[in-house]
Each structure stands twice: as structure tokens, then as C-alpha cells.
Design an enzyme around this catalytic site. Structure first.
Site, short mmCIF file in Angstrom:
data_model
loop_
_atom_site.label_atom_id
_atom_site.label_comp_id
_atom_site.label_asym_id
_atom_site.label_seq_id
_atom_site.Cartn_x
_atom_site.Cartn_y
_atom_site.Cartn_z
N LYS A 47 -12.90 -9.49 2.76
CA LYS A 47 -14.23 -9.29 2.14
C LYS A 47 -14.41 -10.24 0.95
O LYS A 47 -15.47 -10.83 0.78
CB LYS A 47 -14.37 -7.83 1.64
N GLY A 65 1.48 -4.92 -2.96
CA GLY A 65 2.52 -5.78 -2.41
C GLY A 65 3.21 -5.19 -1.18
O GLY A 65 4.13 -5.81 -0.63
N GLY A 104 -8.16 -4.90 -3.59
CA GLY A 104 -7.59 -6.20 -3.97
C GLY A 104 -8.30 -7.24 -3.12
O GLY A 104 -8.10 -7.29 -1.92
N HIS A 105 -9.17 -8.01 -3.76
CA HIS A 105 -9.97 -8.99 -3.02
C HIS A 105 -9.51 -10.39 -3.40
O HIS A 105 -9.56 -10.76 -4.57
CB HIS A 105 -11.45 -8.80 -3.31
N ARG A 117 -17.25 17.75 -12.07
CA ARG A 117 -18.18 17.62 -13.20
C ARG A 117 -17.52 17.73 -14.57
O ARG A 117 -18.11 18.21 -15.52
CB ARG A 117 -19.33 18.65 -13.06
N GLN A 149 -12.46 -1.43 0.24
CA GLN A 149 -11.77 -0.67 1.29
C GLN A 149 -12.39 -0.96 2.67
O GLN A 149 -12.91 -2.05 2.86
CB GLN A 149 -11.81 0.84 0.97
N THR A 163 -2.85 -5.42 -3.76
CA THR A 163 -2.77 -4.53 -4.92
C THR A 163 -1.36 -3.99 -5.14
O THR A 163 -0.88 -3.91 -6.25
CB THR A 163 -3.77 -3.36 -4.74
N ASP A 221 -8.94 -4.88 3.61
CA ASP A 221 -8.25 -6.18 3.62
C ASP A 221 -8.69 -7.09 4.76
O ASP A 221 -7.90 -7.87 5.30
CB ASP A 221 -6.72 -5.98 3.67
N GLU A 222 -9.95 -7.02 5.11
CA GLU A 222 -10.48 -7.83 6.22
C GLU A 222 -10.88 -9.23 5.77
O GLU A 222 -11.30 -10.05 6.59
CB GLU A 222 -11.71 -7.14 6.84
P1 GDP Z 1 -10.20 -7.97 1.13
O1 GDP Z 1 -9.56 -6.80 0.46
O2 GDP Z 1 -11.01 -7.57 2.31
O3 GDP Z 1 -10.97 -8.86 0.20
O4 GDP Z 1 -8.99 -8.82 1.72
P2 GDP Z 1 -7.61 -9.21 0.98
O5 GDP Z 1 -7.89 -10.28 0.00
O6 GDP Z 1 -6.91 -7.99 0.51
O7 GDP Z 1 -6.75 -9.74 2.20
C1 GDP Z 1 -7.21 -10.78 3.01
C2 GDP Z 1 -6.19 -11.94 2.93
O8 GDP Z 1 -6.43 -12.84 3.98
C3 GDP Z 1 -6.29 -12.74 1.66
O9 GDP Z 1 -5.01 -13.22 1.34
C4 GDP Z 1 -7.22 -13.89 2.05
O10 GDP Z 1 -7.01 -15.06 1.27
C5 GDP Z 1 -6.81 -14.11 3.46
N1 GDP Z 1 -7.86 -14.60 4.38
C6 GDP Z 1 -9.16 -14.32 4.41
N2 GDP Z 1 -9.75 -14.87 5.49
C7 GDP Z 1 -8.77 -15.53 6.17
C8 GDP Z 1 -8.74 -16.28 7.37
O11 GDP Z 1 -9.73 -16.45 8.07
N3 GDP Z 1 -7.52 -16.78 7.74
C9 GDP Z 1 -6.39 -16.61 7.01
N4 GDP Z 1 -5.25 -17.12 7.44
N5 GDP Z 1 -6.40 -15.90 5.86
C10 GDP Z 1 -7.57 -15.37 5.46
P1 IMO Z 2 -9.61 -3.48 -0.21
O1 IMO Z 2 -10.93 -3.40 -0.94
C1 IMO Z 2 -6.50 -1.45 2.06
C2 IMO Z 2 -5.71 2.75 1.07
C3 IMO Z 2 -4.35 3.05 0.46
C4 IMO Z 2 -4.11 4.45 1.04
C5 IMO Z 2 -5.50 5.06 0.99
C6 IMO Z 2 -5.75 5.95 -0.22
O2 IMO Z 2 -8.67 -4.47 -0.78
O3 IMO Z 2 -9.82 -3.63 1.26
P2 IMO Z 2 -6.19 5.38 -2.80
O4 IMO Z 2 -5.33 4.66 -3.80
O5 IMO Z 2 -7.50 4.76 -2.57
O6 IMO Z 2 -6.30 6.85 -3.07
O7 IMO Z 2 -5.35 5.27 -1.41
O8 IMO Z 2 -6.42 3.98 0.98
N1 IMO Z 2 -6.50 1.71 0.37
C7 IMO Z 2 -6.66 0.47 0.81
N2 IMO Z 2 -6.13 -0.17 1.88
N3 IMO Z 2 -7.38 -2.10 1.28
C8 IMO Z 2 -7.95 -1.47 0.22
O9 IMO Z 2 -8.93 -2.05 -0.51
C9 IMO Z 2 -7.57 -0.15 -0.08
N4 IMO Z 2 -7.90 0.75 -1.03
C10 IMO Z 2 -7.27 1.88 -0.74
O10 IMO Z 2 -3.38 2.13 0.86
O11 IMO Z 2 -3.74 4.35 2.39
MG MG Z 3 -7.68 -6.14 -0.13
#
Ligand code: GDP
Ligand code: IMO
Ligand code: MG
Length: 423
Positions: free
Chosen positions: A16, A301, A40-41, A142, A223, A299, A13-14
Site C-alpha cells: 500500500k 521483523g 508498516g508502510h 468511552r 492493514q 513493524t 503488507d500488499e
Molecule cells: P504495506 O504495509 O502494504 O505498505 O506493505 P509493506 O511495506 O509492509 O510490505 C511490502 C514490501 O514489498 C515492502 O518492502 C515494499 O518495498 C515491497 N514492494 C512493494 N511492491 C513491490 C513489488 O511490486 N515487488 C517487490 N519485489 N517488492 C515490492
Molecule cells: P500494514 O498496514 C500485516 C496483524 C498482526 C496480528 C493482527 C492483530 O503494514 O499492512 P494488532 O497489533 O493490530 O492488534 O495485531 O493484525 N497486523 C498486520 N499484519 N500488516 C499490518 O499493517 C498489520 N497490522 C496488524 O500481525 O496478526
Molecule cells: Mg506493512
């Protein structure tokens, strides 16, 4: 032209999705290589928020080819919902290809994910319950069903029959759950197969030829590196390889074809699910960051756990992924929270630790060593030039860059496409 790997360098959730979407505008191909719809991107474009789980984040760019590589586990129902959602919004998915070797998440995987988590009780991992772990278990055991099997009616029937013989016993006798009906699964999944068949192919020559033809190729990580099955905080990890090394096995290219590895970091740290988190803030500041950054899972909430930026993790990410640059997203949510701390190292039994430890026992004994920096109160979300940012923001970014020992190429000041500032 080059091949770029984009990976999450913390616990996911950085941002990406946002970064991939920005880079996709200049890319010919975007490839997902690991994980499934546990990801969840989020992409915010033209006032619309898209939440993608399986669909590569290049899909909004009409000229980009989007590949789901063989390292991904595919829930056909979820993928079809995403395809339909895109098409309804006028976004074509004709540029989507799914590798024939990618494994399929079956309903019994989802059930087993929930049942095994419940059986772990307080020691649960906190998975997304999307069937990810059980699907990868079948892959390495497998016995898994792949996309090529899903679209082969006779083989699919036999495989469902063989799998259910074992799965239903485990579900009923080990966990006391409800067994699955073979015919119902075959009927439901055969309908998915018909719709997905046109997308299924051997993606490896397409990818190889694209790279050979000097096209711009982007590998979209899912992830984050601390969720990697080997390098993460095991067992509080996912079941795949979100590290840069996972890109090769998840797409079918060799390492010499990769030019750049970009690590995505947040200006602070978050984690969803259970497991250690040295810089976690279980207080008002943590709550403020959660609210400012809208830190709730894309993903599931679930509220994301929040904490200070951890440079030990960032250095681990740089080292274990050979990062060539960093994108530091989400600086803006740190505004107005007062002084800001960075964890520069850990202290364990009086010894300074600079390398992220391999065991949870060692990590549990590590206390973060903090450096305090001035905060800022200004709204920075509309600033387009790094030099126009408040000096405290500039200092914060430069200090992180210095601690990571890796160039920061861009910082995020908001969720929108136009809210990244290049350095
Ligand atoms: P991902 O899984 O790495 O693609 O990240 P997520 O989409 O799960 O979570 C990142 C959240 O931060 C999303 O709601 C983005 O819209 C938001 N976001 C991304 N970059 C920035 C930023 O620089 N500032 C703020 N405020 N929100 C951002
Ligand atoms: P994105 O791509 C944050 C975490 C779950 C749990 C662990 C194992 O959006 O960054 P799983 O369902 O994969 O067996 O769960 O990994 N997890 C994530 N946390 N962002 C994700 O994806 C994640 N995908 C899995 O919360 O701790
Ligand atoms: Mg995410």
C-alpha cells in the site's frame, strides 16, 4: 479530480505504501483513517527506504497535505520519532494535521497488549504488541484519551488519574504485572503534548473543503480486509476497520464523496500473526517466495507466512469493498519458482465454495481448489511495458483479473517508484 480509497485486500503488507507514494505525486491530500503504528508502510524513493508507521505515505511529496484522521490511534512517542526522522532527512512535516478526536495509545495499553497476549497462551492472536487493541477498547468503552485531551493539561491529568485507578488494578490483580506511576506518565506525555499541539486540529472541514474544491484526495488504508474486526478472520484480526467502509467513520466524510476504491493485492498471499490461511505453503516454495519477496514484517521483523494467490479472498475483497480496480503488486518474486498455482475456489465436504466463509469452523474445513499455470524465469523488474512481459506473466495477470471480476490497473515488478506497469 477525484477521491480515491486505497485499501489492503488481503492480510496487509500488499504494498500500500508504495502505491500511495506513487499516487501521492498527483494528490493534494492523503488521509490515514484506521489502525496505528501496527502498520508498516515501505516506500523506496531515490535509493532511500522509508518505513512509515503513523505518518501518511504522502509525506514525501512536499505539496501534499497529510491528515491523520479520527479513526487512527496515535502513539505520541512513535509519531514524534517519525516526525524527527523525517525532519532529519530534510523532509518537512509542516503539512501534517492530526484530528483532535483521534485516540491516544497510552503506555498501559502497550503493557496490556503484551499481558493479554501472554495470558492467551497458545491461542494468542500474534498482535504487534503496540497497544492497538487495548486503545480501541477504551475508545468503545468511552474512557479513552483523545488528542484534544492530551493537549489540554488539566483534563489530561484528571483522565490519566481516572484511567490508572482501573488499569493498574487490572495490570496487577488480573495479570500480575507492574503498575504505572501517574506522575511519570503525566510528565512524559505532557512533553509530547507540547510538541504535537501545533499539528492537532479539527481536520473535518479541511477535508470537506478540499473535496468540494475538487482536489485530488487519497485515503490510505492500513492493514488488510481480512484483518477487519467485522469482516476478517475474527478473532485473528486487528481492532479497527481496514475495509473501504472504514474510511468514512475514520475521516468524517460520507460515502457519496468517494469516487474510486482501489484494492491492493500481492501476486501471492502473506500473513503475519496467527489465524487461518488456506493456501499457506509450509515448504520450500513458501520459503523461496519469502526470500524472493523479502517477506519479513516492517513493524515487528517477524517472517511473514506465505502462500499461493487466493482468488476466493480477492473476490471477497472486491465484493465487500466495492472495488473499482486492483493494483497487483509483487509479481516479480514469483519468478524462478517453477509452476504457479492459483486457488480458484474452496472445496468443503464435496461442495465447491466460492464465497469466503464467515466462521473459522467452516474455513477450517475448506480445502483450496488449485489451477496450475506456467511460471517464468526471466527477471521482469526493469520492464516498463506490459506487452514486453513474458507471456506466462501476462497470462497469470489476466487470469487473476478474470477470476476477481475486477479490472487490474497496474502491476508491481519491484519495490521502487518506477517499478509499476500500468495496464
Ligand atoms: P504495506 O504495509 O502494504 O505498505 O506493505 P509493506 O511495506 O509492509 O510490505 C511490502 C514490501 O514489498 C515492502 O518492502 C515494499 O518495498 C515491497 N514492494 C512493494 N511492491 C513491490 C513489488 O511490486 N515487488 C517487490 N519485489 N517488492 C515490492
Ligand atoms: P500494514 O498496514 C500485516 C496483524 C498482526 C496480528 C493482527 C492483530 O503494514 O499492512 P494488532 O497489533 O493490530 O492488534 O495485531 O493484525 N497486523 C498486520 N499484519 N500488516 C499490518 O499493517 C498489520 N497490522 C496488524 O500481525 O496478526
Ligand atoms: Mg506493512
Amino acid at each position: 479530480m477525484s477521491t480515491k480509497v486505497v485499501i489492503g485486500a488481503q492480510w496487509g503488507d500488499e504494498g500500500k505504501g508504495k502505491t500511495i507514494d506513487i499516487l501521492a505525486a498527483k494528490s493534494d491530500v492523503v488521509v490515514r483513517t484506521s489502525g496505528g503504528n501496527n502498520a508498516g508502510h515501505t516506500i523506496e524513493a531515490d535509493g532511500i527506504t522509508y518505513k512509515l508507521h503513523l505518518m501518511p505515505s504522502g509525506i514525501l511529496n512536499p505539496g501534499t497535505l497529510n491528515i491523520i484522521g479520527m479513526g487512527v490511534v496515535v502513539d505520541p512517542k512513535v509519531l514524534l520519532e517519525e516526525i524527527d526522522g523525517m525532519e532529519c532527512q530534510g523532509i518537512s512535516t509542516k503539512n501534517l494535521k492530526i484530528d483532535a478526536r483521534a485516540h491516544v495509545i497510552m503506555p498501559y495499553h502497550i503493557a496490556l497488549d503484551g499481558l493479554s497476549e501472554a495470558a492467551r497462551g497458545k491461542g494468542d492472536i500474534g498482535t504487534t504488541k503496540k497497544g492497538i487493541g487495548p486503545c480501541y477498547m477504551d475508545k468503545t468503552e468511552r474512557s479513552g484519551i483523545r488528542m484534544c485531551d492530551l493537549i489540554n493539561p488539566e483534563k489530561f491529568k484528571t483522565m490519566v488519574h481516572e484511567n490508572l485507578k482501573i488499569k493498574n488494578k487490572i495490570i496487577e490483580l488480573v495479570y500480575g504485572g507492574t503498575p504505572f506511576d501517574e506522575n511519570e506518565i503525566i510528565e512524559e506525555y505532557s512533553a509530547y503534548a507540547k510538541r504535537l499541539a501545533p499539528y492537532v486540529t479539527d481536520t473535518t472541514p479541511i477535508l470537506y473543503d478540499s473535496i468540494k474544491a475538487q482536489k485530488e484526495v487519497l485515503f490510505e488504508g492500513a492493514q488488510g480486509i481480512l484483518l477487519d474486526i467485522d469482516l476478517g478472520t475474527y478473532p485473528y484480526v486487528t481492532s479497527s476497520h481496514p475495509i473501504s467502509g472504514g474510511v468514512c467513520v475514520g475521516s468524517g466524510i460520507g460515502p457519496t464523496m468517494i469516487d474510486e476504491c482501489i484494492g491492493i493485492l500481492k501476486g501471492y498471499t502473506t500473513r503475519v500473526g496467527n489465524g487461518p490461511f488456506p493456501t499457506e505453503l509450509d515448504d520450500e516454495i513458501g520459503e523461496k517466495i519469502r526470500q524472493n519477496g523479502h517477506e519479513f514484517g516492517t513493524t515487528t521483523g517477524r517472517p511473514r507466512r506465505t502462500g499461493w494467490f487466493d482468488a476466493v479472498i480477492a473476490k471477497y475483497a472486491v465484493r465487500t469493498n466495492s472495488l473499482t480496480s486492483i493494483v497487483l503488486n509483487k509479481i516479480d518474486p514469483l519468478g524462478g519458482i517453477g509452476k504457479i498455482k492459483i486457488c480458484t475456489a474452496y472445496e468443503r465436504n464435496g461442495v465447491l465454495i466460492n464465497d469466503f466463509p464467515p466462521t473459522l469452523e467452516e474455513l477450517a474445513e475448506c480445502k483450496p481448489v488449485y489451477e496450475e499455470l506456467d511460471g517464468w524465469t526471466e527477471d521482469i523488474s526493469d520492464i516498463k511495458d506490459f506487452r514486453l512481459l513474458p507471456p506466462a506473466v501476462q497470462k497469470y495477470v489476466h487470469r487473476i483479473e478474470e477470476l476477481c471480476g475486477c479490472k487490474i490497473s497496474s502491476i508491481g515488478v519491484g519495490p521502487g517508484r518506477d517499478q509499476n506497469i500500468d495496464l
